[in-house]
Design a protein around this motif. Structure first.
Motif, PDB file in Angstrom:
ATOM      1  N   ALA A  44       0.852  -1.190   0.000  1.00  6.62           N
ATOM      2  CA  ALA A  44       0.000   0.000   0.000  1.00  6.62           C
ATOM      3  C   ALA A  44       0.891   1.245   0.000  1.00  6.62           C
ATOM      4  CB  ALA A  44      -0.905   0.018   1.216  1.00  6.62           C
ATOM      5  N   ARG A  45       0.512   2.217  -0.792  1.00  4.39           N
ATOM      6  CA  ARG A  45       1.248   3.479  -0.855  1.00  4.39           C
ATOM      7  C   ARG A  45       1.066   4.264   0.434  1.00  4.39           C
ATOM      8  NH1 ARG A  45      -0.362   6.607  -6.204  1.00  4.39           N
ATOM      9  NH2 ARG A  45       1.115   8.024  -5.247  1.00  4.39           N
ATOM     10  N   ARG A  46       1.961   5.229   0.648  1.00  7.00           N
ATOM     11  CA  ARG A  46       1.813   6.117   1.808  1.00  7.00           C
ATOM     12  C   ARG A  46       0.490   6.858   1.741  1.00  7.00           C
ATOM     13  NH1 ARG A  46       7.351   9.441   1.951  1.00  7.00           N
ATOM     14  NH2 ARG A  46       7.005   9.291  -0.256  1.00  7.00           N
ATOM     15  N   LYS A  47       0.174   7.330   0.538  1.00  4.42           N
ATOM     16  CA  LYS A  47      -1.053   8.109   0.374  1.00  4.42           C
ATOM     17  C   LYS A  47      -2.285   7.293   0.758  1.00  4.42           C
ATOM     18  CE  LYS A  47      -3.230  11.220  -2.893  1.00  4.42           C
ATOM     19  NZ  LYS A  47      -3.126  11.837  -4.216  1.00  4.42           N
ATOM     20  N   GLU A  48      -2.301   6.025   0.366  1.00  6.26           N
ATOM     21  CA  GLU A  48      -3.438   5.161   0.704  1.00  6.26           C
ATOM     22  C   GLU A  48      -3.609   5.065   2.213  1.00  6.26           C
ATOM     23  OE1 GLU A  48      -4.967   0.549   0.009  1.00  6.26           O
ATOM     24  OE2 GLU A  48      -3.133   1.239  -0.968  1.00  6.26           O
ATOM     25  N   HIS A  49      -2.521   4.845   2.933  1.00  3.52           N
ATOM     26  CA  HIS A  49      -2.596   4.708   4.383  1.00  3.52           C
ATOM     27  C   HIS A  49      -3.002   6.010   5.052  1.00  3.52           C
ATOM     28  CE1 HIS A  49      -0.842   5.077   8.440  1.00  3.52           C
ATOM     29  NE2 HIS A  49      -1.462   3.934   8.598  1.00  3.52           N
ATOM     30  N   TRP A  50      -2.324   7.100   4.728  1.00  2.00           N
ATOM     31  CA  TRP A  50      -2.565   8.357   5.427  1.00  2.00           C
ATOM     32  C   TRP A  50      -3.923   8.956   5.076  1.00  2.00           C
ATOM     33  CZ3 TRP A  50      -0.009   8.664   9.597  1.00  2.00           C
ATOM     34  CH2 TRP A  50       1.284   8.154   9.680  1.00  2.00           C
ATOM     35  N   MET A  51      -4.386   8.788   3.835  1.00  3.03           N
ATOM     36  CA  MET A  51      -5.718   9.283   3.481  1.00  3.03           C
ATOM     37  C   MET A  51      -6.797   8.462   4.195  1.00  3.03           C
ATOM     38  SD  MET A  51      -5.307  11.961   1.773  1.00  3.03           S
ATOM     39  CE  MET A  51      -6.895  12.314   1.091  1.00  3.03           C
ATOM     40  N   PHE A  52      -6.590   7.151   4.304  1.00  2.00           N
ATOM     41  CA  PHE A  52      -7.528   6.325   5.066  1.00  2.00           C
ATOM     42  C   PHE A  52      -7.573   6.792   6.514  1.00  2.00           C
ATOM     43  CE2 PHE A  52      -8.342   2.779   7.946  1.00  2.00           C
ATOM     44  CZ  PHE A  52      -9.614   2.412   7.529  1.00  2.00           C
ATOM     45  N   LEU A  53      -6.408   7.045   7.090  1.00  2.00           N
ATOM     46  CA  LEU A  53      -6.349   7.477   8.482  1.00  2.00           C
ATOM     47  C   LEU A  53      -7.049   8.826   8.667  1.00  2.00           C
ATOM     48  CD1 LEU A  53      -5.237   6.721  11.272  1.00  2.00           C
ATOM     49  CD2 LEU A  53      -3.215   8.056  10.699  1.00  2.00           C
ATOM     50  N   LEU A  54      -6.834   9.762   7.748  1.00  2.27           N
ATOM     51  CA  LEU A  54      -7.469  11.076   7.843  1.00  2.27           C
ATOM     52  C   LEU A  54      -8.993  10.968   7.784  1.00  2.27           C
ATOM     53  CD1 LEU A  54      -7.278  14.189   7.841  1.00  2.27           C
ATOM     54  CD2 LEU A  54      -7.195  14.047   5.341  1.00  2.27           C
ATOM     55  N   VAL A  55      -9.504  10.246   6.801  1.00  2.52           N
ATOM     56  CA  VAL A  55     -10.959  10.092   6.681  1.00  2.52           C
ATOM     57  C   VAL A  55     -11.504   9.322   7.875  1.00  2.52           C
ATOM     58  CG1 VAL A  55     -12.811   9.099   5.271  1.00  2.52           C
ATOM     59  CG2 VAL A  55     -10.911  10.279   4.171  1.00  2.52           C
ATOM     60  N   ASN A  56     -10.754   8.365   8.367  1.00  2.00           N
ATOM     61  CA  ASN A  56     -11.186   7.593   9.529  1.00  2.00           C
ATOM     62  C   ASN A  56     -11.294   8.485  10.767  1.00  2.00           C
ATOM     63  OD1 ASN A  56     -11.993   5.162  10.719  1.00  2.00           O
ATOM     64  ND2 ASN A  56      -9.922   4.753  11.443  1.00  2.00           N
ATOM     65  N   ILE A  57     -10.347   9.379  10.969  1.00  2.00           N
ATOM     66  CA  ILE A  57     -10.398  10.299  12.110  1.00  2.00           C
ATOM     67  C   ILE A  57     -11.620  11.210  12.001  1.00  2.00           C
ATOM     68  CG2 ILE A  57      -9.251  12.296  13.168  1.00  2.00           C
ATOM     69  CD1 ILE A  57      -6.579  10.818  12.585  1.00  2.00           C
TER      70      ILE A  57
END
Length: 118
Positions: free
Chosen positions: A18-31
């Motif tokens: 998984a790309r960095r963007k995939e992880h961090w965007m998931f985390l942002l939307v999850n928050i």
């Protein structure tokens, strides 16, 4: 939002990268989603009800994207256990998750940046 939905589509996929963007965007939307769920939960007066349901619903996808992110950096998914070490473990895990992935194919699959969508 697409990154969030892509992670949910790979509900219990722990293989691949998984790309960095995939992880961090998931985390942002999850928050953001957690803030909304807790706010709604408090507004309707059922606080300890909706949040745990949401938490359990996204627990496996979140673990899956973290493991795939670690795979992108060339590390085993077992490195997620560093998060259990008090104080420094979370910092080490964040550094691993923020590190750029390997440019070439590694033991976990091809570089997700070079894979094109059809």
């Amino acid at each position: 939002m697409n990154w969030y939905l892509e992670v949910l589509k790979k509900y219990v996929v722990f293989s691949g990268r998984a790309r960095r963007k995939e992880h961090w965007m998931f985390l942002l939307v999850n928050i953001i989603a957690v803030i909304v769920v807790v706010t709604v939960d408090l507004a309707i007066g059922t606080f300890p009800l909706l949040y745990p349901i949401y938490f359990l619903a996204v627990l496996l996808p979140h673990l899956g994207v973290i493991v795939r992110r670690l795979h992108d950096t060339g590390r085993s998914g077992w490195f997620i256990l560093f998060g259990l070490i008090p104080l420094v473990g979370c910092i080490i895990l964040i550094v691993f998750l923020a590190t750029e992935g390997e440019q070439r194919q590694n033991a976990y699959g091809p570089n997700p940046k070079s894979v094109t969508a059809y």
